[in-house]
Design a protein around this motif. Structure first.
Motif, PDB file in Angstrom:
ATOM      1  N   THR A  43       0.812  -1.223   0.000  1.00 31.30           N
ATOM      2  CA  THR A  43       0.000   0.000   0.000  1.00 31.30           C
ATOM      3  C   THR A  43       0.842   1.267   0.000  1.00 31.30           C
ATOM      4  O   THR A  43       0.305   2.353  -0.166  1.00 31.30           O
ATOM      5  N   MET A  89      -6.274   1.023   0.531  1.00 28.51           N
ATOM      6  CA  MET A  89      -6.040   1.787  -0.697  1.00 28.51           C
ATOM      7  C   MET A  89      -7.096   2.875  -0.876  1.00 28.51           C
ATOM      8  O   MET A  89      -6.796   3.969  -1.365  1.00 28.51           O
ATOM      9  N   VAL A  90      -8.331   2.598  -0.475  1.00 28.17           N
ATOM     10  CA  VAL A  90      -9.371   3.635  -0.521  1.00 28.17           C
ATOM     11  C   VAL A  90      -8.967   4.790   0.387  1.00 28.17           C
ATOM     12  O   VAL A  90      -9.013   5.956  -0.007  1.00 28.17           O
ATOM     13  N   ARG A  93      -5.950   5.555   1.439  1.00 27.61           N
ATOM     14  CA  ARG A  93      -4.760   6.215   0.886  1.00 27.61           C
ATOM     15  C   ARG A  93      -5.127   7.181  -0.241  1.00 27.61           C
ATOM     16  O   ARG A  93      -4.547   8.256  -0.372  1.00 27.61           O
ATOM     17  N   ARG A  94      -6.107   6.828  -1.041  1.00 28.41           N
ATOM     18  CA  ARG A  94      -6.517   7.692  -2.151  1.00 28.41           C
ATOM     19  C   ARG A  94      -7.331   8.883  -1.673  1.00 28.41           C
ATOM     20  O   ARG A  94      -7.329   9.932  -2.313  1.00 28.41           O
ATOM     21  N   ALA A 128     -14.687  14.448  -4.516  1.00 25.24           N
ATOM     22  CA  ALA A 128     -13.388  13.999  -5.020  1.00 25.24           C
ATOM     23  C   ALA A 128     -13.076  14.654  -6.357  1.00 25.24           C
ATOM     24  O   ALA A 128     -11.952  15.119  -6.588  1.00 25.24           O
TER      25      ALA A 128
END
Length: 141
Positions: free
Chosen positions: A15, A53-54, A56-57, A103
């Motif tokens: 990650t 990952m969600v 982190r984004r 976003a």
């Protein structure tokens, strides 16, 4: 997703998050290891990696921990079997649409900032080229 378990070090490498960050996300309730080894080590699955990952984004887009938690709760409820009833499903999808809109707005703002940064770098490059080609030698650092 499969249920192969990974230790936190492998998850951190996959990650590109630090061990400390992953532990922080666990402490704040954003992610939890799926299991523990007999020695007490945290064990994660592909589903846990996808969840990280969600997170982190979302972070560079300025989402708060509460917003991350809310989005993850909404996606968890959508993915849960049995699924939500039609009314709840639509409400959850509305929440997702709001996050998608936020976003997209943040991405647009970042694109403007990136364009300005690229313009600035180009200006500096031109200034260096101008001074170098005018017979001035750059100072070796």
């Amino acid at each position: 997703m499969d249920d192969k378990h990974m230790q936190i070090g492998e998850v951190a490498a996959r990650t590109e998050l630090s061990l400390r960050t992953i532990r922080h996300y666990e402490e704040t309730g954003l992610v939890a290891p799926s299991a523990r080894s007999q020695g007490g080590f945290r064990l994660y699955t592909e589903t846990d990696v996808a969840r990280l990952m969600v997170i982190r984004r979302m972070k560079p887009l300025g989402f708060t921990l509460d917003q991350m938690r809310d989005l993850l709760e909404a996606t968890d409820r959508l993915d849960r079997a049995p699924g939500p009833d039609a009314g709840e499903r639509e409400a959850l999808l509305d929440r997702l649409r709001e996050y998608e809109k936020a976003a997209t707005e943040q991405v647009d703002k970042l694109r403007v900032q990136l364009a300005r940064a690229e313009d600035f770098a180009t200006t500096l490059r031109a200034r260096l080229d101008q001074n170098t080609s005018a017979g001035h030698r750059p100072i070796d650092v």
